[in-house]
Design a protein around this motif. Structure first.
Motif, mmCIF file in Angstrom:
data_model
loop_
_atom_site.group_PDB
_atom_site.id
_atom_site.type_symbol
_atom_site.label_atom_id
_atom_site.label_comp_id
_atom_site.label_asym_id
_atom_site.label_seq_id
_atom_site.Cartn_x
_atom_site.Cartn_y
_atom_site.Cartn_z
ATOM 1 N N GLY A 293 11.632 22.627 -8.620
ATOM 2 C CA GLY A 293 10.679 21.660 -10.212
ATOM 3 C C GLY A 293 9.541 21.552 -10.532
ATOM 4 O O GLY A 293 8.486 22.411 -10.072
ATOM 5 N N ALA A 294 9.339 21.328 -11.565
ATOM 6 C CA ALA A 294 7.970 21.314 -11.765
ATOM 7 C C ALA A 294 6.928 21.010 -11.659
ATOM 8 O O ALA A 294 5.828 22.069 -11.031
ATOM 9 N N ASP A 295 7.262 19.933 -10.753
ATOM 10 C CA ASP A 295 5.973 19.942 -9.693
ATOM 11 C C ASP A 295 5.034 20.745 -9.272
ATOM 12 O O ASP A 295 3.899 21.014 -8.975
ATOM 13 N N ARG A 319 15.291 30.036 -16.117
ATOM 14 C CA ARG A 319 16.678 29.441 -15.332
ATOM 15 C C ARG A 319 16.907 27.835 -15.996
ATOM 16 O O ARG A 319 17.769 27.636 -15.766
ATOM 17 N N ARG A 320 15.752 28.006 -16.840
ATOM 18 C CA ARG A 320 16.177 25.739 -17.433
ATOM 19 C C ARG A 320 16.300 26.579 -19.074
ATOM 20 O O ARG A 320 15.706 27.055 -20.045
ATOM 21 N N GLU A 321 16.883 25.039 -20.058
ATOM 22 C CA GLU A 321 16.823 24.804 -21.380
ATOM 23 C C GLU A 321 15.959 24.015 -21.971
ATOM 24 O O GLU A 321 14.863 23.519 -21.079
ATOM 25 N N ALA A 325 13.240 21.430 -19.999
ATOM 26 C CA ALA A 325 12.111 22.644 -19.265
ATOM 27 C C ALA A 325 10.704 21.620 -19.568
ATOM 28 O O ALA A 325 9.573 21.479 -18.703
ATOM 29 N N ALA A 326 10.605 21.641 -21.383
ATOM 30 C CA ALA A 326 9.324 20.817 -21.245
ATOM 31 C C ALA A 326 9.793 19.467 -20.983
ATOM 32 O O ALA A 326 8.028 19.005 -20.873
ATOM 33 N N ARG A 327 10.503 18.375 -20.748
ATOM 34 C CA ARG A 327 11.108 17.338 -20.656
ATOM 35 C C ARG A 327 10.061 17.090 -19.068
ATOM 36 O O ARG A 327 9.155 16.750 -18.120
ATOM 37 N N GLU A 328 10.553 18.593 -17.833
ATOM 38 C CA GLU A 328 10.407 18.309 -16.712
ATOM 39 C C GLU A 328 8.222 18.367 -16.150
ATOM 40 O O GLU A 328 7.989 17.946 -15.436
ATOM 41 N N LEU A 329 8.098 19.852 -17.614
ATOM 42 C CA LEU A 329 6.582 19.424 -17.332
ATOM 43 C C LEU A 329 5.819 18.669 -17.099
ATOM 44 O O LEU A 329 5.084 18.351 -16.844
ATOM 45 N N LEU A 330 6.458 17.854 -18.716
ATOM 46 C CA LEU A 330 5.115 16.607 -19.116
ATOM 47 C C LEU A 330 5.399 15.380 -17.880
ATOM 48 O O LEU A 330 4.759 15.127 -17.197
ATOM 49 N N ALA A 358 11.802 22.399 -28.122
ATOM 50 C CA ALA A 358 11.129 21.529 -26.942
ATOM 51 C C ALA A 358 10.636 20.524 -27.981
ATOM 52 O O ALA A 358 9.609 19.421 -26.946
ATOM 53 N N GLU A 359 10.429 21.004 -29.076
ATOM 54 C CA GLU A 359 9.790 20.200 -30.531
ATOM 55 C C GLU A 359 9.705 17.927 -29.755
ATOM 56 O O GLU A 359 8.698 17.281 -29.664
ATOM 57 N N PRO A 360 11.182 18.244 -29.673
ATOM 58 C CA PRO A 360 11.508 16.614 -29.224
ATOM 59 C C PRO A 360 10.574 16.215 -27.910
ATOM 60 O O PRO A 360 10.244 14.748 -27.562
ATOM 61 N N ALA A 361 10.832 17.304 -26.630
ATOM 62 C CA ALA A 361 10.092 16.373 -25.722
ATOM 63 C C ALA A 361 8.585 16.276 -26.274
ATOM 64 O O ALA A 361 8.101 14.883 -25.302
ATOM 65 N N LEU A 362 7.676 17.281 -26.935
ATOM 66 C CA LEU A 362 6.314 16.826 -27.426
ATOM 67 C C LEU A 362 6.263 15.136 -27.951
ATOM 68 O O LEU A 362 5.581 14.670 -27.903
ATOM 69 N N ARG A 363 7.135 15.158 -29.087
ATOM 70 C CA ARG A 363 6.493 14.300 -30.218
ATOM 71 C C ARG A 363 7.345 12.720 -28.866
ATOM 72 O O ARG A 363 6.581 11.958 -29.072
#
Length: 475
Positions: A293-295, A319-321, A325-330, A358-363
């Protein structure tokens, strides 16, 4: 090496490539050929060694010639027995047969082949720790037992010394700014084991010990090269010539390569890492975190050098879309614990490798107190439109978080000192506002700024602000 401190991560080639390398090593390929050659008429002694009268035939099978042909054939035979390529059928009769592991070399998975190679490596390492056999014969008593005391040889100490040398070579190879794929001079490797860290100038006695160790390592690495552990350039034999002889006019005393050069092969890196893991050390490899996982990624790369951290992150992202991936990292970057600022820094670095998908995850996190600042930075750097400006409170929070992450990553570095000086210079009222920032690390960051700033007046101001912040947080 400490058992609690992880080593820098190593970049390994694929197991398929490593298995091919293992099969191509002179020693393992010879051992396999002898295992296939052995038949009903082959005989071994009490210790499983090929009887002396059959050694010349074994050497012929291997295409070996010269004075050491029989010795090389005997070594290959011993490896075949120790690795299970050959098995003793009847100890009294001295008969042998192909072992169960011989088939693994042709039909096993890469991991099976590497398991056989690791067993061969252990045999060679044990042999490399044994003194010259001629010396052993001279010390035998009437019962054929070896008098170890007369050899001035401690088997355990000798094995530990070789393990230490190989550990240092591994560390030099995997460390950022170390030898990398380049060779290491033999004198430097010997000195790493002999010269104390606090000795500025080695004494003559220490230099003599280094020279003795270097010659011992020259013999040992000659043994370790055929198993594929190292690429080795031996010590120039003219250096070992009689000191009464005239030195060659062409000899260059400044050419360090004449004193021996050694480099771990990709297979050698794999083998030493396996031994380090077996001994209980933490020896990560790039790619270990790719399926976690991202953690685990953000925490695991906290101790990685920058290049290795990026390589690990790239494998994880592959290995991720991008959006997932951005949502998991955040999500993994959130938190008020002591490690959270560094996680957010690594999250920001990981997100820099992700494209506009990844822009939607950041917004989605623009209004998040912990992530809104880094989201704005990412969106601005990627040229996104309609990025809302951050509030002053968010700017101060992000500043404290960034300095806390830098402290965790690098301590009191020169780069951080420059950042601290720049902040105090550009914002005259920085400390008056900073102590009010609702961040768990605010007191520690302000104390650090007081330590790092060279101006006594500014440093005092930072320490006063740290006291206020601690009081506000009930500390």
């Amino acid at each position: 090496m400490s058992e609690s401190s992880p080593l820098p991560p190593v970049r390994l080639t694929s197991e398929a490539e490593l298995a091919r390398d293992a099969l191509a090593t002179p020693l393992l390929s010879r051992a396999a050929r002898l295992a296939r050659w052995a038949g009903p008429d082959t005989r071994v002694g009490a210790g499983g060694e090929l009887v002396e009268e059959q050694l010349p035939r074994a050497a012929d099978v291997l295409g070996l010639i010269g004075d050491d042909a029989a010795a090389l054939a005997g070594e290959a035979w011993r490896v075949a027995v120790d690795t299970g390529l050959l098995e003793i059928v009847d100890e009294e009769e001295g008969t042998v047969a192909a072992g169960a592991d011989l088939a693994l070399l042709t039909s096993g998975a890469p991991q099976d082949v590497l398991g056989v190679w690791l067993a061969a490596l252990e045999t060679v390492l044990a042999d490399a720790s044994v003194p010259d056999l001629d010396g052993l014969v001279d010390t035998m008593d009437g019962d054929g037992e070896v008098d170890l005391s007369s050899l001035d040889w401690d088997p355990e100490a000798e094995a530990d010394f070789l393990d230490g040398v190989l550990g240092n070579l591994y560390l030099l190879t995997v460390s950022e700014g170390g030898a990398g794929e380049g060779p290491v001079p033999l004198p430097a490797l010997a000195a790493s084991m002999i010269v104390p860290d606090d000795m500025a100038e080695p004494t003559n006695d220490v230099l003599e010990q280094v020279s003795d160790a270097m010659m011992r390592l020259d013999d040992q690495f000659r043994l370790l090269e055929p198993v594929g552990l190292v690429d080795f350039q031996p010590v120039d034999e003219t250096l070992m010539a009689d000191t009464d002889e005239e030195p060659s006019a062409a000899a260059d005393d400044t050419d360090v390569t004449r004193y021996g050069m050694v480099r771990l092969t990709p297979l050698g890196l794999y083998g030493l890492r396996a031994r380090l893991l077996e001994s209980g050390l933490t020896a990560p490899a790039v790619g270990d975190l790719a399926d976690k996982g991202a953690d685990a990624l953000l925490d695991g790369t906290a101790t990685f050098p920058p290049t290795a951290a990026q390589a690990e992150t790239e494998q994880w992202l592959a290995r991720r879309e991008p959006l997932a991936a951005a949502r998991e990292l955040l999500a993994a970057a959130r938190g008020g614990d002591a490690g959270a600022p560094l996680r957010r820094l690594h999250c920001q670095q990981a997100l820099s490798l992700v494209g506009l998908e990844a822009e939607p995850a950041l917004r989605e996190v623009l209004d998040d107190a912990e992530l809104g600042g880094l989201a704005r930075v990412w969106l601005s750097e990627h040229g996104a439109a309609d990025v809302p400006p951050p509030s002053e409170a968010m700017i101060f929070w992000l500043t404290i978080d960034t300095i806390a992450a830098q402290l965790a990553a690098e301590g009191n570095s020169a780069e951080l000192q420059g950042l601290v000086e720049g902040l105090a210079q550009q914002h005259g009222g920085f400390f008056a506002a900073a102590w009010r920032v609702d961040h768990p690390a605010t007191p520690d960051v302000l104390e650090a700024m007081g330590r790092l700033h060279p101006d006594k007046k500014v440093a005092k101001e930072a320490r006063k602000a740290a006291f206020k912040a601690r009081s506000q947080q009930g500390g």
